[in-house]
Design an enzyme around this catalytic site. Structure first.
Site, short mmCIF file in Angstrom:
data_model
loop_
_atom_site.label_atom_id
_atom_site.label_comp_id
_atom_site.label_asym_id
_atom_site.label_seq_id
_atom_site.Cartn_x
_atom_site.Cartn_y
_atom_site.Cartn_z
N ASP A 32 0.76 -1.17 0.02
CA ASP A 32 0.01 0.24 0.41
C ASP A 32 1.08 1.49 -0.38
O ASP A 32 0.34 2.48 -1.01
CB ASP A 32 -0.92 -0.21 1.09
N ARG A 33 2.07 1.27 0.54
CA ARG A 33 2.68 2.63 0.77
C ARG A 33 3.27 2.87 -0.91
O ARG A 33 3.50 3.73 -0.68
CB ARG A 33 3.98 2.24 1.79
N THR A 34 3.93 1.74 -1.22
CA THR A 34 4.30 2.07 -2.87
C THR A 34 3.20 2.68 -3.24
O THR A 34 3.84 2.93 -4.43
CB THR A 34 5.09 0.71 -3.14
N SER A 81 -37.83 -5.86 -14.60
CA SER A 81 -36.93 -6.57 -13.85
C SER A 81 -36.95 -8.38 -14.54
O SER A 81 -37.49 -8.06 -14.79
CB SER A 81 -37.69 -6.46 -12.54
N LEU A 82 -36.76 -8.80 -13.26
CA LEU A 82 -36.64 -10.11 -13.11
C LEU A 82 -37.84 -11.05 -12.65
O LEU A 82 -38.48 -10.92 -11.89
CB LEU A 82 -35.76 -11.24 -13.18
N GLU A 112 -25.78 -18.13 -12.47
CA GLU A 112 -25.24 -16.29 -11.97
C GLU A 112 -25.47 -16.18 -10.65
O GLU A 112 -27.22 -16.44 -10.61
CB GLU A 112 -25.53 -15.00 -12.39
N LYS A 114 -27.13 -13.61 -7.75
CA LYS A 114 -27.83 -12.90 -7.84
C LYS A 114 -27.90 -11.61 -6.74
O LYS A 114 -27.55 -11.86 -5.31
CB LYS A 114 -29.46 -13.13 -7.56
N ASP A 116 -27.27 -8.73 -4.18
CA ASP A 116 -28.12 -8.00 -3.19
C ASP A 116 -27.68 -6.70 -3.02
O ASP A 116 -27.04 -6.16 -1.13
CB ASP A 116 -27.94 -8.90 -1.75
N GLU A 172 -24.16 -4.58 -10.18
CA GLU A 172 -24.76 -4.75 -8.78
C GLU A 172 -23.63 -3.85 -7.99
O GLU A 172 -22.35 -4.26 -8.61
CB GLU A 172 -25.31 -5.72 -8.39
N TYR A 224 -22.33 -8.45 -15.29
CA TYR A 224 -22.90 -8.98 -15.31
C TYR A 224 -23.90 -8.75 -16.75
O TYR A 224 -24.15 -10.23 -16.76
CB TYR A 224 -23.56 -10.16 -14.49
N LYS A 287 -30.46 -17.14 -17.26
CA LYS A 287 -29.81 -16.40 -18.35
C LYS A 287 -29.92 -17.63 -20.05
O LYS A 287 -28.68 -18.43 -19.70
CB LYS A 287 -29.76 -15.01 -18.16
N LYS A 311 -35.28 -17.22 -5.95
CA LYS A 311 -34.62 -16.04 -4.16
C LYS A 311 -34.73 -17.66 -3.69
O LYS A 311 -34.97 -18.95 -3.65
CB LYS A 311 -36.01 -15.19 -3.94
N CYS A 405 -62.10 2.86 10.67
CA CYS A 405 -61.02 3.42 10.10
C CYS A 405 -60.64 4.64 11.01
O CYS A 405 -60.85 5.28 12.37
CB CYS A 405 -61.83 4.16 9.02
N CYS A 408 -59.91 8.02 9.57
CA CYS A 408 -61.69 9.27 10.00
C CYS A 408 -62.53 8.55 10.77
O CYS A 408 -63.11 8.75 11.09
CB CYS A 408 -61.57 9.68 8.44
N CYS A 423 -61.81 1.36 3.74
CA CYS A 423 -62.66 2.54 4.15
C CYS A 423 -62.77 3.31 2.84
O CYS A 423 -62.77 3.74 1.84
CB CYS A 423 -62.12 3.59 5.03
N CYS A 429 -61.20 10.78 4.14
CA CYS A 429 -60.11 10.25 4.75
C CYS A 429 -58.71 10.90 4.51
O CYS A 429 -57.72 10.29 2.64
CB CYS A 429 -59.60 8.59 4.33
#
Length: 667
Positions: A32-34, A81-82, A112, A114, A116, A172, A224, A287, A311, A405, A408, A423, A429
């Protein structure tokens, strides 16, 4: 000896290489220093020789503290969306639908993970990142390019030279678990609100107006999906491998799958192994590999037919039910909500869970104080699935659904055959009134930015807004002095309201909030009748003649426009300049060449996809349906037409059109 320009370019190349090794390959070759010393040297040279500035230099990844608002950008390709599934059996059914849609043609799937996080679209031209856009409503998103440039696993300049001149890649953006835990620990020490989960933290960070904050939060990204006109391969999997070679971070979990059995093995493996990953996942995506086959399978109104999301099974937790409260939605539906002892579930602290309706409450036999099982599957709000009756020691009061309700006091009603109580006081309301306004301003409706539920509530309580038409009377000097509002915010709101007058008519129709009229139905009504006046005049019978408009929808539309208050509301919107008909330009593209024709599409095609043919049928006045019947006028047949449809067409004497015959017919 190197010139300053040569040294700057060399340092940029070397730093890009080290950045790729560290953030994409996870295999650093220097310490990291270099790395920091090289970066500091480059920064000094760029400051000394500003004529060599490059917006994609490694030094630009640190961000800055200039606040920026985000402009809206239209996606070249909609970000749909899927469809979701929750069992291996449902994935198997998808596999068979693909086989059927391709008429038995061999095909591969690509599996693949998914992730989040928050979806992003990246545009590259000449190998350089030029734009990054959020998903937004799927049609338009926010330009977050400056923030995305700070994410070190996203290349600013591509490697190699075999990439297309212009293309889009989607993926993602994620906050790794380790970063999320550190961030929440810091926020807790500073007594700031904690982020609920890595997804929310990533989304909130990406929308920060300070790119220096984004740079400090250590976001990551997995890519992806590649889109464009000149992609290097004809398959999704091979395109991902090309993307990997250009410097993109592509998951090692991507696999080609050749059977349902391989799909099941993939699911079973990652269902356990995902828990060892450094980032959150909530499922898998499958897919069709061939881009040609993807095109032939086409899309439904909301999702592609060639892909599906699986899912992971929902996690459960046991906690105590403390009370039940009730929420009133914009259509008046009353939803019971369980208030619980806080419990950790799928990385989120859960304090509330939906109970859906009275039938669910009765089926669970709920009592206050019960220990209940809470599950979070595909729903945003967790739900109670069962009661641990063995834990009942001192049983509390039985939960009984309210009859008036909570907002109201109006007695609730329940439509025969439906589960929900509602209601009926829709004009008095408060949650219903505010809910309709919130629906009106939403992205898929009028897309009026700068307004949220809190602001709408404030305007309503002060009497500035009683329905959505009042938004068009707001004045900057009146609202600038309100709490959490300034002159700039007030002017932005007024400008956004004014801009909504250009929103197309079908979205205006959706924005009205007519019961049962969603986006798709609103579009069908608009394209069939062209103007609000013709829709107002239409009878139930007129509306039913439009494809996919059933009795319930038709009756709801007629009832809405039979109400004098609704008619006055529409007229006020018209007076303020809101679009109340389809434009002449859109109408000029439409013809009646297929008027009265009902057309079934079957097979695979060469010139256009199924969805493109469906749009052409609608554009020229025809109706597309999925099954052959006595009402079918034509079948538009491609290769490998379904044998059952062909046989039924012959029996009924339905004319079969080739692609060429159909295109000639509409030209």
């Amino acid at each position: 000896m190197e010139s300053p320009q040569e040294k700057i370019e060399r340092l940029r190349r070397e730093l890009d290489e080290h950045n790729y090794n560290y953030y994409v390959l996870n295999a650093p070759t220097i310490d990291d220093r270099t790395f920091d010393e090289m970066m500091h040297e480059l920064q000094g040279l760029e400051e000394t020789f500003p004529q060599y500035f490059d917006p994609n230099s490694p030094t630009q990844r640190v961000g800055n503290d200039i606040n920026r608002s985000f402009s809206q950008v239209e996606h070249r390709y909609p970000m749909l969306s899927l469809s979701n599934t929750y069992s291996i059996e449902e994935v198997s059914a998808f596999y068979e639908r693909v086989r059927s849609g391709l008429m038995g043609e061999d095909f591969e799937l690509v599996g693949e993970l998914k992730y989040d996080g928050t979806s992003i679209s990246l545009i590259y031209e000449g190998g350089r990142l030029v734009r990054a856009v959020t998903r937004g409503d799927g049609t338009r998103g926010d330009d977050v390019t400056e923030n995305v440039k700070t994410i070190r696993s996203i290349p600013l300049q591509l490697r190699g030279n075999d990439y297309p001149d212009s293309f889009e890649i989607r993926g993602e953006i994620l906050m790794p678990w380790a970063v999320f835990d550190t961030l929440n620990k810091e926020r807790e020490e500073q007594e700031e609100p904690l982020f609920a989960n890595p997804r929310n933290a990533a989304a909130g960070t990406l929308k920060s107006q300070n790119s220096a904050v984004v740079a400090a939060r250590g976001l990551d990204a997995y890519l992806y999906y590649l889109l464009g006109e000149n992609l290097p391969a004809d398959t999704h999997y091979e395109n991902l491998q090309y993307a990997r070679s250009w410097g993109f971070k592509v998951s090692d979990a991507v696999r080609k799958l050749h059977s349902v059995e391989e799909v099941k093995e993939y699911i079973n493996y990652w269902d356990m192994e995902r828990k060892n990953l450094p980032v959150a996942t909530d499922g898998m995506v499958f897919k069709v590999n061939s881009l040609r086959q993807q095109k032939n399978l086409g899309y439904t109104a909301k999702s592609p037919r060639w892909a599906i999301a699986y899912k992971f099974q929902a996690e459960k937790a046991l906690t105590r039910l403390n009370s039940v409260s009730y929420q009133v939605g914009r259509t008046g539906t009353v939803t019971p909500v369980a208030n619980l002892d806080p419990v950790l579930l799928s990385g989120t602290i859960v304090k509330r869970a939906t109970l859906h309706n009275e039938d669910i409450i009765n089926a669970l036999d709920l009592h206050i104080g019960d220990m209940v099982f809470v599950e979070k599957g595909g729903e945003i709000i967790p739900k109670i699935t069962a009661v641990d009756t063995s834990a009942r020691l001192l049983i509390g009061e039985k939960v009984r659904f309210i009859r008036t309700c909570p907002e109201c006091g109006t007695p609730l009603k329940r439509i025969e055959g439906e589960a929900a109580w509602f209601c009926p006081n829709e004009k008095g309301c408060p949650p219903q009134i505010k809910g309709r306004i919130e629906h009106f301003i939403s992205r898929k409706a009028m897309n009026i930015e700068g307004l949220g539920s809190e602001t709408i509530g404030q305007f309503y309580s002060l009497g500035l807004v009683r329905d959505a038409s009042d938004l068009y009377t707001l004045q900057p000097d009146v609202i600038a002095g309100l709490e959490r509002m300034g002159e700039r915010s007030a002017q932005n709101i007024v400008d956004a309201v004014k801009q909504s007058c250009s929103v197309p008519f079908e979205r205006v129709l959706f924005a009205l909030g007519i019961r049962y009229v969603g986006e798709t139905v609103a579009k069908k009504l608009a394209l069939a009748l062209h103007s609000i006046d013709r829709i107002i005049e239409a009878t139930t019978e007129d509306l039913i003649r439009i494809g996919d408009i059933g009795v319930r929808i038709a009756q709801s539309v007629v009832a809405y426009f039979s109400d004098e208050d609704n008619l006055r509301f529409v007229e006020r919107l018209r007076q303020y300049g809101v679009q109340m008909q389809i434009t002449e330009e859109r109408l000029s593209e439409r013809t009646d060449k297929l008027s009265g024709a009902t057309i079934v599409i079957s097979g695979t095609f060469t010139h256009h996809s199924r969805d493109e043919y469906k749009a052409l049928i609608e554009q020229h006045g025809g109706i597309n349906t999925g099954s052959v019947s006595g009402k079918t006028t034509y079948i538009l047949a491609g290769e490998n037409m379904g044998p059952a449809k062909l046989e039924k067409a012959r029996k009924l004497g339905v004319r079969i059109l080739s692609e060429e015959e159909f295109l000639e017919m509409i030209q």
